[in-house]
Scaffold this motif. Structure first.
Motif, short mmCIF file in Angstrom:
data_model
loop_
_atom_site.label_atom_id
_atom_site.label_comp_id
_atom_site.label_asym_id
_atom_site.label_seq_id
_atom_site.Cartn_x
_atom_site.Cartn_y
_atom_site.Cartn_z
N ARG A 87 0.87 -1.17 0.00
CA ARG A 87 0.00 0.00 0.00
C ARG A 87 0.90 1.22 0.00
O ARG A 87 1.73 1.37 0.90
CB ARG A 87 -0.92 -0.03 1.23
N ILE A 88 0.79 2.07 -1.03
CA ILE A 88 1.68 3.22 -1.07
C ILE A 88 0.99 4.50 -0.60
O ILE A 88 1.65 5.44 -0.21
CB ILE A 88 2.37 3.42 -2.44
N ASP A 89 -0.34 4.54 -0.63
CA ASP A 89 -1.06 5.63 0.03
C ASP A 89 -2.48 5.13 0.29
O ASP A 89 -2.82 4.03 -0.15
CB ASP A 89 -1.01 6.93 -0.80
N PRO A 90 -3.31 5.91 1.02
CA PRO A 90 -4.62 5.37 1.40
C PRO A 90 -5.47 4.94 0.20
O PRO A 90 -6.39 4.14 0.35
CB PRO A 90 -5.28 6.55 2.13
N LEU A 91 -5.18 5.49 -0.97
CA LEU A 91 -6.01 5.17 -2.12
C LEU A 91 -5.35 4.17 -3.08
O LEU A 91 -5.97 3.75 -4.04
CB LEU A 91 -6.32 6.46 -2.91
N THR A 92 -4.12 3.80 -2.83
CA THR A 92 -3.39 3.05 -3.85
C THR A 92 -2.66 1.83 -3.28
O THR A 92 -2.04 1.90 -2.22
CB THR A 92 -2.31 3.95 -4.51
N VAL A 93 -2.75 0.73 -4.02
CA VAL A 93 -1.91 -0.43 -3.72
C VAL A 93 -1.11 -0.73 -4.98
O VAL A 93 -1.66 -0.78 -6.09
CB VAL A 93 -2.75 -1.66 -3.31
N ARG A 94 0.21 -0.87 -4.81
CA ARG A 94 1.06 -1.15 -5.98
C ARG A 94 1.29 -2.65 -6.10
O ARG A 94 1.66 -3.31 -5.12
CB ARG A 94 2.39 -0.40 -5.83
N PHE A 95 1.08 -3.16 -7.29
CA PHE A 95 1.26 -4.59 -7.54
C PHE A 95 2.45 -4.83 -8.45
O PHE A 95 2.59 -4.16 -9.47
CB PHE A 95 0.01 -5.18 -8.20
N TYR A 96 3.31 -5.76 -8.06
CA TYR A 96 4.43 -6.16 -8.91
C TYR A 96 4.05 -7.47 -9.58
O TYR A 96 3.73 -8.45 -8.90
CB TYR A 96 5.69 -6.32 -8.06
N LEU A 97 4.08 -7.47 -10.89
CA LEU A 97 3.55 -8.63 -11.63
C LEU A 97 4.63 -9.63 -11.98
O LEU A 97 5.81 -9.30 -12.10
CB LEU A 97 2.85 -8.14 -12.90
N ARG A 98 4.17 -10.86 -12.14
CA ARG A 98 5.07 -11.95 -12.49
C ARG A 98 5.56 -11.77 -13.93
O ARG A 98 4.78 -11.45 -14.82
CB ARG A 98 4.29 -13.26 -12.36
N LYS A 99 6.84 -12.00 -14.13
CA LYS A 99 7.40 -11.85 -15.49
C LYS A 99 7.40 -13.20 -16.21
O LYS A 99 7.43 -14.24 -15.57
CB LYS A 99 8.82 -11.30 -15.40
N GLY A 100 7.38 -13.11 -17.53
CA GLY A 100 7.50 -14.32 -18.34
C GLY A 100 6.23 -15.16 -18.40
O GLY A 100 6.27 -16.32 -18.80
N VAL A 101 5.10 -14.57 -18.02
CA VAL A 101 3.84 -15.31 -18.09
C VAL A 101 3.23 -15.13 -19.47
O VAL A 101 3.25 -14.03 -20.03
CB VAL A 101 2.86 -14.81 -17.00
N LYS A 102 2.70 -16.21 -20.03
CA LYS A 102 2.09 -16.14 -21.36
C LYS A 102 0.62 -16.47 -21.33
O LYS A 102 0.17 -17.29 -20.53
CB LYS A 102 2.80 -17.14 -22.28
N PHE A 103 -0.14 -15.83 -22.21
CA PHE A 103 -1.54 -16.20 -22.39
C PHE A 103 -1.61 -17.42 -23.31
O PHE A 103 -0.65 -17.71 -24.03
CB PHE A 103 -2.31 -15.04 -23.03
N HIS A 104 -2.77 -18.07 -23.31
CA HIS A 104 -2.95 -19.25 -24.17
C HIS A 104 -2.75 -18.92 -25.64
O HIS A 104 -2.39 -19.77 -26.44
CB HIS A 104 -4.34 -19.86 -23.95
N SER A 105 -3.00 -17.66 -26.01
CA SER A 105 -2.83 -17.26 -27.41
C SER A 105 -1.36 -17.09 -27.76
O SER A 105 -1.01 -16.98 -28.92
CB SER A 105 -3.55 -15.94 -27.65
N GLY A 106 -0.49 -17.04 -26.74
CA GLY A 106 0.93 -16.83 -26.99
C GLY A 106 1.37 -15.41 -26.67
O GLY A 106 2.55 -15.12 -26.58
N ASN A 107 0.37 -14.50 -26.49
CA ASN A 107 0.72 -13.12 -26.15
C ASN A 107 1.33 -13.06 -24.76
O ASN A 107 0.91 -13.79 -23.87
CB ASN A 107 -0.53 -12.23 -26.18
N PRO A 108 2.29 -12.17 -24.54
CA PRO A 108 2.86 -12.03 -23.20
C PRO A 108 1.92 -11.26 -22.28
O PRO A 108 1.15 -10.41 -22.74
CB PRO A 108 4.15 -11.23 -23.44
N PHE A 109 1.98 -11.57 -20.98
CA PHE A 109 1.12 -10.90 -20.00
C PHE A 109 1.84 -9.69 -19.42
O PHE A 109 2.99 -9.82 -18.95
CB PHE A 109 0.78 -11.91 -18.90
N THR A 110 1.17 -8.53 -19.47
CA THR A 110 1.78 -7.31 -18.91
C THR A 110 0.75 -6.52 -18.11
O THR A 110 -0.43 -6.91 -18.06
CB THR A 110 2.31 -6.37 -20.02
N ALA A 111 1.20 -5.42 -17.54
CA ALA A 111 0.32 -4.57 -16.74
C ALA A 111 -0.87 -4.05 -17.57
O ALA A 111 -1.94 -3.79 -17.04
CB ALA A 111 1.11 -3.40 -16.18
N LYS A 112 -0.65 -3.90 -18.86
CA LYS A 112 -1.71 -3.41 -19.74
C LYS A 112 -2.94 -4.33 -19.66
O LYS A 112 -4.08 -3.88 -19.68
CB LYS A 112 -1.17 -3.39 -21.18
#
Lengths: 325, 520
Positions: free
Chosen positions: B82-107
Motif C-alpha cells: 500500500r503506497i497511500d490510502p487510495l493506492t496499492v502497488r502490484f508487482y507482476l510476475r514476469k515471463g507469463v504467457k496467455f494461451h494465445s501466446g501473447n505475453p502478459f503485462t500490466a496493460k
C-alpha cells in the motif's frame, strides 16, 4: 378431397396456436430468467435493464405477437442458458432421446412377444406364473426407483456398467451424435433402456397374453386344431397374427407415453436428451427454451396426426364424409 | 492374399498398440470431475457465480488468491504494497504467457479492470475502483476513489484477460470484448487466459475438457487433463463416484457422508463455509415483530443446534451471528440461544401470552435441506404460540416472492461475494434504500441508524483492527436486537478417490485449486 386436406391443415394450425398460447401462459409463471442469469448481489436496476433488453417487460400480447412473427420466420426463440437458437439446442438433444426410445421399443418387442405367447399357451406352467407375478411388480414400481436400483446393483455393487451419461458417441452426417456405434456407447445404453422399458414391458406381456388367450378360444383355432395343422402354424400364423392388431394400436399410443417417461429416466442417468433438457430448462427458468420445446413436441404430434388423418381420408372416403357433417 | 491381409492386420494392430502406449507415456494424469453446475460461458465476466469463478481459477489466474487460512497469496502478482490510502502497488510476475501466446503485462490488468467495470454482475463490486496507473510493464497501481479496506479482497476477482486477443472485431463483425448474457459473443465461446488449463472441448451442460497449457508458469500440480461433467442430481453424482466413473465430486449431499467415509477407496473432505442461513422477520408487515421482545422470544424458541444435529446431520456449524469465525466481524462471545422457557417468558412480557399467527416462505431447492429446516422452525415457533403458515417453492419462483415480501417470515441464505463481514449487513440488514441499493435483501425491514453508521464507517476504514472492532460492534447490536433468526453456516464438501490429494487444494470459497492438485 382437396377441401378435406385444407380443412385438416387449418385445424392443425389452430391447434398449434392454442399450444403456443398455453406455452406462453406457462412461461410467465415458471419464474424469472433474469434471476438465473445474474449473480445474487446484482442491483435491481441492472436486472431491470436486462429485463428490458430481453423484452420481458413488454405486455403479454406484445411478447406473444413478437414470438408469432419470429416463429413464422422459423425462429422459435433463443435459449438464455445455451446462448443459442432454441431450435438448434433441441435438435442437438433429440438423437439421445430417440435412440433411447428406439432401444427400449426393441427390447419391449423382443421380450414381450415370446413371453406373452408362452404364458398364453401354457398359462399354468411355473414360468408363466413367474412372468405374471413379476409383471405386476414391474408395473407398480416407479421408473426412477427402478433406475436407482439398477445403478446401485450394476454400477456401484458390481461395477460392470457405467452409472451415468451417454459414453462415447460418433457423429453421423454432422448433426446426429449416436451412441449405437461404439461399445462404450452401447454399454451406457443398457441401464437406461431397461429402466425406460420397465413400465411398458410388463404391460405388453399382459396385453399379449390376454389377447392371445382370447384368440386361442375362438372357433377358427379349434377348427385349425381339428384340421390337424401343425401347432406352430396354429400358434404363430393363425393365432398370433390376430393378436397383433390390438397390440399395435395400443403400442402406438404408448409410444407417446414413453417419450414422456424419458424425463425421469434421463434425469437419473444424466442422459443428455430432450427430457433432461426440458427439466433443466424448468429449473433454470430458461423460459424461451421451454416454450420452444412445447411448440416443437406439439408440432411433431400435430403433424403426425394430420398426416395420418389425411391418409385415412385418402384410403377411406367415409372419413371425409363424416368429417364434413 | 489371405496372408497379406493377416500381415497388414497384425501390423496395424501393433502400430495402434504402440500409439496407445506412447500416448499413455506422454500424457500426464487425467481426472474426471463432476460438479453440480458447469460454467455458463467461457467469458469470466458474464456472470458472477460459483461455477464461473471455479472456471476462472482453472483457465485464467487471479492477481492474488485466498489461502485455506483466509490470507492472500500471490499469483500473477508476486508482491504488493500500500503506497497511500487510495493506492496499492502490484508487482507482476514476469515471463507469463496467455494461451494465445501473447505475453502478459500490466496493460492486460488495466484492460481487465476496465472490462469488469462494464460487466453487469461485477460493476457494483468494482465501483470503488478508478483507472489504474501503469508504472511499467510489470508494475501497476490499483486505485480507489476512497480509502477501501477490501481492495485486496476484490483483487482475487481480477483474472487478467488477454487484451490483445479480446480486442477488435470477430468474423461476424461484432466487437470481441462485448459482454453478452444470452446470445452469441466472441468471448462466450473463445478464451485466452494465463491459467493452467485451456478449454479444448466444450458442449455446454454436457462435458468440458481442460488440457494443460504447456507454457504455464507454475509447476505445482501433476494433472494434465480435467474432464468436467456437470451432474445436478445428487444421487447420480454420488453414484458416479461410488462406481468409479468419476474421480472427484462437489458438493456431497449430507445423506451420503457416511457412505463415502465408509468406503476405503474414497475420501471426504468438509469445511465450514461462509453461507449463513437465516430467517428475516418482516417488521413492516407484522406489528408484533417491531417488538424486540417478540423477536428475542423467536430466537430463543428456535433450536438451531438441534436443526444442525437432526436435519443437517452435523454437516453445518451452528450460528448466532452472520459472519463465521475467521471473518473480521466474528465475535466469539455471541453464542446460540435456545431456551424455551425464556422464550415463553419473553412472549408474556411482550404482551402476547397466547401468541399470534403469521406466514412464512422458504425455497425448497436452493439451500441444503431448506424445506425441512423451514418446517422445523415453524414447528418450534408453534411451541411459543406463534402459528406459522408455511409455503415452500422452487428457487425459480422464490426470489420474486421474496422481493415482493409476500410473507411475514422469509428464509434467506447469504454468502458474501467480498468474503467479508460487512457484506452480510449491507445486503441483509441495513435500512433498505432503493437509491444506494443497501438493504436490497432486507425483507425484515429491520432498520437501525447506528448499524448503518458503523457499516458506512467500516467501508472506508483501512486499519484492519479498527475495522474489525466496528464490525464486531455491529454483530453485537444485531444479536441484542434479535434483528433476524440465525440458523447455521452450511458446510462445504468434496469427495474423491484416495490418490487425489484434495485436502490442500480446497478452500472456504469452494474453488478447489485444481492446478495445484497432486495425484499419487
Amino acid at each position: 378431397m382437396f377441401a378435406f386436406i385444407v380443412r385438416r391443415i387449418l385445424q392443425a394450425v389452430v391447434v398449434m396456436l392454442i399450444i403456443s398460447v398455453i406455452g406462453f401462459a406457462i412461461k410467465q409463471n415458471v419464474g424469472d430468467p433474469v434471476r438465473q442469469l445474474t449473480g445474487i448481489s446484482v442491483s435491481k436496476a441492472e436486472r431491470e435493464a436486462l429485463r428490458d433488453q430481453l423484452g420481458l417487460n413488454d405486455p403479454f400480447l406484445v411478447q406473444y405477437g413478437r414470438f408469432l412473427v419470429n416463429a413464422a420466420k422459423g425462429d422459435i426463440g433463443q435459449s438464455y442458458f445455451y446462448k443459442k437458437p432454441a431450435m438448434e439446442v433441441i435438435l442437438k438433444k433429440a438423437p439421445a432421446t430417440l435412440e433411447l426410445v428406439l432401444c427400449s421399443s426393441i427390447l419391449i418387442v423382443l421380450v414381450s412377444i415370446p413371453v406373452g405367447i408362452y404364458s398364453a399357451i401354457y398359462p399354468k406352467r411355473l414360468f408363466s406364473r413367474f412372468a405374471m407375478s413379476g409383471s405386476i411388480v414391474g408395473v407398480s414400481f416407479p421408473v426412477f426407483l427402478t433406475a436407482i436400483l439398477l445403478v446401485y446393483i450394476f454400477a456401484i455393487k458390481w461395477g460392470v456398467l457405467p452409472s451415468y451419461g451417454r459414453g462415447e458417441t460418433v457423429n453421423i452426417g454432422g448433426w446426429w451424435d449416436t451412441g449405437l456405434l461404439t461399445l462404450d456407447g452401447l454399454k451406457h445404453l443398457i441401464l437406461p433402456t431397461i429402466s425406460l422399458s420397465s413400465i411398458m414391458l410388463p404391460l405388453f406381456i399382459r396385453l399379449i397374453r390376454s389377447e392371445m388367450m382370447e384368440v386361442l378360444q375362438t372357433d377358427y383355432i379349434k377348427f385349425a386344431w381339428a384340421k390337424g395343422l401343425h401347432r406352430w402354424r396354429i400358434w404363430f400364423v393363425h393365432a398370433f397374427k390376430n393378436t397383433l392388431l390390438p397390440v399395435i394400436t395400443v403400442g402406438g399410443v404408448q409410444l407417446g407415453m414413453m417419450i414422456a417417461y424419458t424425463i425421469l429416466t434421463e434425469t437419473v442417468f444424466q442422459w443428455q436428451g430432450m427430457g433432461f433438457m426440458f427439466l433443466e430448462a424448468v429449473e433454470r427458468s430458461d423460459t424461451s427454451l421451454l416454450v420452444a420445446y412445447l411448440i416443437f413436441v406439439g408440432a411433431i404430434f400435430v403433424c403426425v396426426n394430420t398426416v395420418i388423418d389425411i391418409i385415412y381420408g385418402l384410403v377411406n372416403p367415409m372419413v371425409r364424409i363424416t368429417g364434413r357433417s | 492374399m489371405k496372408r497379406l491381409s493377416t500381415l497388414l492386420l497384425t501390423a496395424a494392430l501393433v502400430l495402434s498398440m504402440g500409439a496407445l502406449f506412447a500416448g499413455q507415456a506422454m500424457a500426464g494424469k487425467s481426472i474426471k470431475v463432476a460438479f453440480d453446475a458447469d460454467p455458463v460461458s467461457l467469458d469470466p465476466h458474464v456472470q458472477l457465480s460459483g461455477g464461473m469463478l471455479q472456471y476462472s481459477h482453472m483457465v485464467f489466474d487471479p492477481l492474488i488468491r485466498w489461502t485455506q487460512k483466509m490470507t492472500f497469496e500471490g499469483r500473477l502478482a508476486t508482491k504488493w504494497e500500500r503506497i497511500d490510502p487510495l493506492t496499492v502497488r502490484f508487482y507482476l510476475r514476469k515471463g507469463v504467457k496467455f494461451h494465445s501466446g501473447n505475453p502478459f503485462t500490466a496493460k492486460d490488468v488495466a484492460w481487465t479492470l476496465d472490462r469488469l467495470k462494464k460487466s453487469q454482475d461485477f460493476k457494483a463490486l468494482f465501483d470503488p475502483f478508478t483507472k489504474p496507473v501503469i508504472v511499467d510493464d510489470y508494475t501497476i497501481d490499483i486505485k480507489t476513489t476512497k480509502p477501501y479496506p477490501l481492495l485486496l479482497n476484490m483483487c482475487t476477482y481480477i483474472f487478467p484477460m488477454d487484451s490483445k486477443f479480446y480486442t477488435g472485431t470477430d468474423d461476424k463483425g461484432l466487437p470481441k470484448d462485448a459482454i453478452v448474457k444470452t446470445q452469441y459473443s466472441f468471448a462466450n465461446i473463445n478464451e485466452s487466459g494465463t491459467g493452467k488449463y485451456q478449454v479444448t472441448f466444450r458442449e455446454q451442460g454436457v462435458k468440458m475438457i481442460f488440457t494443460k497449457f504447456p507454457e504455464y508458469w507454475d509447476q505445482t500440480g501433476n494433472v494434465d487433463e480435467i474432464i468436467l461433467t456437470p451432474i445436478k442430481n445428487d444421487a447420480t453424482r454420488v453414484a458416479a463416484l461410488l462406481s468409479g466413473d468419476v474421480d472427484f465430486i462437489m458438493p456431497v449431499p449430507p445423506q451420503d457422508y457416511a457412505r463415502i467415509k465408509g468406503n476405503s477407496d474414497l475420501k471426504l473432505v468438509t469445511m465450514s463455509g461462509s453461507r449463513v442461513i437465516t430467517f428475516q422477520l418482516n417488521q413492516k408487515r407484522r406489528p408484533e415483530f417491531r417488538n424486540k421482545k417478540v423477536r428475542q422470544a423467536m430466537v430463543y424458541a428456535v433450536n438451531n443446534a438441534g436443526i444442525v444435529k437432526k436435519i443437517m446431520k452435523g454437516t453445518a456449524s451452528v450460528a448466532a451471528q452472520q459472519a463465521p469465525e475467521g471473518f473480521a466481524g466474528y465475535k466469539a462471545n455471541l453464542t446460540p440461544r435456545y431456551d424455551l422457557n425464556k422464550a415463553k417468558q419473553l412472549m408474556q412480557e411482550a404482551g402476547y401470552p397466547n401468541g399470534f399467527s403469521c406466514s412464512m416462505i422458504a425455497p425448497n431447492n436452493r439451500y441444503v435441506k431448506d424445506e425441512q429446516i423451514a418446517q422445523a422452525v415453524a414447528a418450534m415457533l408453534s411451541k411459543i404460540g406463534i402459528k406459522v403458515n408455511l409455503k415452500t417453492m422452487p428457487k425459480a419462483q422464490y426470489w420474486d416472492e421474496f422481493d415482493a415480501q409476500v410473507a411475514d417470515i422469509q428464509m434467506i441464505g447469504w454468502h458474501p461475494d467480498t468474503e467479508d463481514s460487512s457484506n452480510y449487513t449491507e445486503f441483509l440488514l441495513m435500512c433498505p434504500n432503493k437509491e444506494t441499493g443497501f438493504g436490497q435483501y432486507n425483507s425484515g425491514n429491520y432498520c437501525n441508524k447506528q448499524v448503518d453508521g458503523l457499516i458506512m464507517q467500516a467501508m472506508t476504514e483501512t486499519d484492519m483492527a479498527k475495522r474489525s472492532a466496528l464490525l464486531q460492534e455491529v454483530e453485537q447490536i444485531l444479536y441484542d436486537d434479535a434483528a433476524y433468526i440465525p440458523l447455521h453456516w452450511q458446510n462445504l464438501s468434496w469427495a474423491s478417490k484416495k490418490p487425489l490429494m484434495i485436502e490442500p487444494i480446497v478452500n472456504a470459497q469452494n474453488f478447489p485449486y485444481f492446478g495445484d492438485l497432486v495425484v499419487k
